[in-house]
Design a protein around this motif. Structure first.
Motif, PDB file in Angstrom:
ATOM      1  N   GLN A  79       0.839  -1.203   0.000  1.00 13.28           N
ATOM      2  CA  GLN A  79       0.000   0.000   0.000  1.00 13.28           C
ATOM      3  C   GLN A  79       0.869   1.246   0.000  1.00 13.28           C
ATOM      4  O   GLN A  79       1.942   1.266   0.589  1.00 13.28           O
ATOM      5  N   GLY A  80       0.356   2.274  -0.628  1.00 11.60           N
ATOM      6  CA  GLY A  80       1.016   3.569  -0.579  1.00 11.60           C
ATOM      7  C   GLY A  80       1.691   3.912  -1.879  1.00 11.60           C
ATOM      8  O   GLY A  80       2.519   3.151  -2.382  1.00 11.60           O
ATOM      9  N   CYS A  81       1.287   5.040  -2.460  1.00 11.55           N
ATOM     10  CA  CYS A  81       1.957   5.541  -3.656  1.00 11.55           C
ATOM     11  C   CYS A  81       1.817   7.064  -3.675  1.00 11.55           C
ATOM     12  O   CYS A  81       0.719   7.577  -3.462  1.00 11.55           O
ATOM     13  N   PRO A  82       2.909   7.770  -3.933  1.00 11.25           N
ATOM     14  CA  PRO A  82       2.839   9.238  -3.942  1.00 11.25           C
ATOM     15  C   PRO A  82       2.270   9.776  -5.252  1.00 11.25           C
ATOM     16  O   PRO A  82       1.999  10.958  -5.353  1.00 11.25           O
ATOM     17  N   TRP A  83       2.130   8.902  -6.232  1.00 10.60           N
ATOM     18  CA  TRP A  83       1.731   9.353  -7.563  1.00 10.60           C
ATOM     19  C   TRP A  83       0.260   9.058  -7.842  1.00 10.60           C
ATOM     20  O   TRP A  83      -0.378   8.259  -7.166  1.00 10.60           O
ATOM     21  N   ARG A  84      -0.232   9.684  -8.880  1.00  9.53           N
ATOM     22  CA  ARG A  84      -1.621   9.476  -9.313  1.00  9.53           C
ATOM     23  C   ARG A  84      -1.621   9.352 -10.837  1.00  9.53           C
ATOM     24  O   ARG A  84      -2.191  10.188 -11.552  1.00  9.53           O
ATOM     25  N   CYS A  85      -0.972   8.309 -11.323  1.00 11.56           N
ATOM     26  CA  CYS A  85      -0.876   8.120 -12.774  1.00 11.56           C
ATOM     27  C   CYS A  85      -2.285   7.962 -13.348  1.00 11.56           C
ATOM     28  O   CYS A  85      -3.096   7.191 -12.804  1.00 11.56           O
ATOM     29  N   PRO A  86      -2.591   8.634 -14.437  1.00 11.13           N
ATOM     30  CA  PRO A  86      -3.956   8.556 -14.979  1.00 11.13           C
ATOM     31  C   PRO A  86      -4.330   7.166 -15.474  1.00 11.13           C
ATOM     32  O   PRO A  86      -5.520   6.878 -15.621  1.00 11.13           O
ATOM     33  N   PHE A  87      -3.355   6.299 -15.690  1.00 14.08           N
ATOM     34  CA  PHE A  87      -3.632   4.948 -16.196  1.00 14.08           C
ATOM     35  C   PHE A  87      -3.586   3.886 -15.095  1.00 14.08           C
ATOM     36  O   PHE A  87      -3.575   2.692 -15.377  1.00 14.08           O
ATOM     37  N   CYS A  88      -3.598   4.326 -13.824  1.00  8.06           N
ATOM     38  CA  CYS A  88      -3.390   3.392 -12.712  1.00  8.06           C
ATOM     39  C   CYS A  88      -4.570   2.445 -12.528  1.00  8.06           C
ATOM     40  O   CYS A  88      -5.713   2.869 -12.384  1.00  8.06           O
ATOM     41  N   HIS A  89      -4.278   1.167 -12.510  1.00  8.75           N
ATOM     42  CA  HIS A  89      -5.295   0.155 -12.231  1.00  8.75           C
ATOM     43  C   HIS A  89      -5.277  -0.274 -10.765  1.00  8.75           C
ATOM     44  O   HIS A  89      -6.035  -1.152 -10.367  1.00  8.75           O
ATOM     45  N   ASN A  90      -4.360   0.301  -9.994  1.00 10.90           N
ATOM     46  CA  ASN A  90      -4.238  -0.074  -8.582  1.00 10.90           C
ATOM     47  C   ASN A  90      -4.530   1.110  -7.669  1.00 10.90           C
ATOM     48  O   ASN A  90      -3.869   1.297  -6.654  1.00 10.90           O
ATOM     49  N   ALA A  91      -5.534   1.904  -8.043  1.00 13.71           N
ATOM     50  CA  ALA A  91      -5.824   3.121  -7.272  1.00 13.71           C
ATOM     51  C   ALA A  91      -6.134   2.807  -5.810  1.00 13.71           C
ATOM     52  O   ALA A  91      -5.855   3.619  -4.926  1.00 13.71           O
ATOM     53  N   SER A  92      -6.666   1.634  -5.543  1.00 14.07           N
ATOM     54  CA  SER A  92      -6.984   1.300  -4.149  1.00 14.07           C
ATOM     55  C   SER A  92      -5.721   1.169  -3.306  1.00 14.07           C
ATOM     56  O   SER A  92      -5.777   1.199  -2.078  1.00 14.07           O
ATOM     57  N   LEU A  93      -4.573   1.015  -3.980  1.00 13.86           N
ATOM     58  CA  LEU A  93      -3.315   0.884  -3.238  1.00 13.86           C
ATOM     59  C   LEU A  93      -2.636   2.232  -3.013  1.00 13.86           C
ATOM     60  O   LEU A  93      -1.612   2.301  -2.346  1.00 13.86           O
ATOM     61  N   GLN A  94      -3.192   3.298  -3.570  1.00 14.16           N
ATOM     62  CA  GLN A  94      -2.507   4.594  -3.476  1.00 14.16           C
ATOM     63  C   GLN A  94      -2.451   5.157  -2.054  1.00 14.16           C
ATOM     64  O   GLN A  94      -1.401   5.652  -1.646  1.00 14.16           O
TER      65      GLN A  94
END
Ligand code: SF4
Length: 233
Positions: free
Chosen positions: A28-43
């Motif tokens: 879990q955890g990501c500093p980015w918000r890539c528009p193509f992200c399929h793992n948004a629940s992990l952000q």
């Protein structure tokens, strides 16, 4: 180890580590918000899921003869302060270690490189500030990305670079620009990944996603300038 944030586990994967049977753990955890992200629940950084980590280790101890490798993916695994300790625990069970990262935190990458056997390194866009901000959701971390790439190049670690070809933010000349940058840096392996529209993207057509793989000139240049190049659809 104090805290490790586990978002999910793939118990059996043939695609996350080259030529190896792997289990993949999504942090879990990501500093980015890539528009193509399929793992948004992990952000979001999330809560302490240490108990899931302990369960994962117990699972791995039953798979010593069935799996070759464990891949730390995300989210952005370099966000985890305890990543080095987590990798050390898995390594002690005898598995090869893979890491998927965008290079957000070079200090952590430097710490774990001696423990890792292979890295899949995401290149999101041409390595220019505005383009990278657009591809990662608005924050300029490009200096971190370049520092991380340099760390990989200066080490003897086996790694690949790969780009998700999202036609909403990239076009064919961008891929050539990225390819030339990486080739100049001395990167040996480069892969293009097909963008699969995220659920909220209802306008991108498959033909838009395919166009990156329909240019003989581009593919020929990439094939002849990297020791390994391929497309992943
Ligand atoms: S780096 Fe990966 S997990 Fe983070 S937002 Fe981008 S695609 Fe999603």
């Amino acid at each position: 180890m104090n805290t490790i944030n586990v978002g999910g586990v793939e118990q059996f994967s043939l695609v996350d580590y080259p030529d190896k049977i792997a289990a993949t753990i999504f942090m879990q955890g990501c500093p980015w918000r890539c528009p193509f992200c399929h793992n948004a629940s992990l952000q979001p950084a999330g809560i302490d899921t240490h108990f899931l980590w302990d369960k994962f280790l117990a699972f791995l101890s039953t798979r010593k003869k069935l799996l070759d490798a464990v891949v730390f993916s995300g989210g952005e695994p370099l966000m985890q302060d305890e990543l080095s300790a987590a990798i050390t625990e898995v390594k002690s069970l005898g598995f090869k270690i893979g890491l998927h990262t965008g290079g957000y935190r070079p200090k952590m990458l430097e710490k774990v490189i001696p423990l890792v056997d292979w890295v899949g390194f995401d290149i999101k866009a041409p390595l220019e500030e505005e383009r990278y901000k657009q591809a990662t959701g608005g924050i300029n971390h490009l200096p971190h990305v370049i520092e991380s790439l340099n760390l990989l190049l200066d080490s003897n670690i086996h790694f690949e670079c790969r780009t998700t070809c999202d036609p909403r933010i990239l076009d064919l000349p961008d891929i050539l620009q990225i390819g030339k940058y990486l080739q100049n840096k001395g990167v040996k392996e480069y892969y293009l990944q097909k963008y699969r529209p995220i659920p909220t993207d209802t306008t991108t057509e498959d033909a838009d996603c395919e166009k990156f793989f329909d240019s003989p000139e581009l593919l020929s240049w990439l094939k002849s300038n990297f020791i390994k190049f391929d497309v992943r659809k």
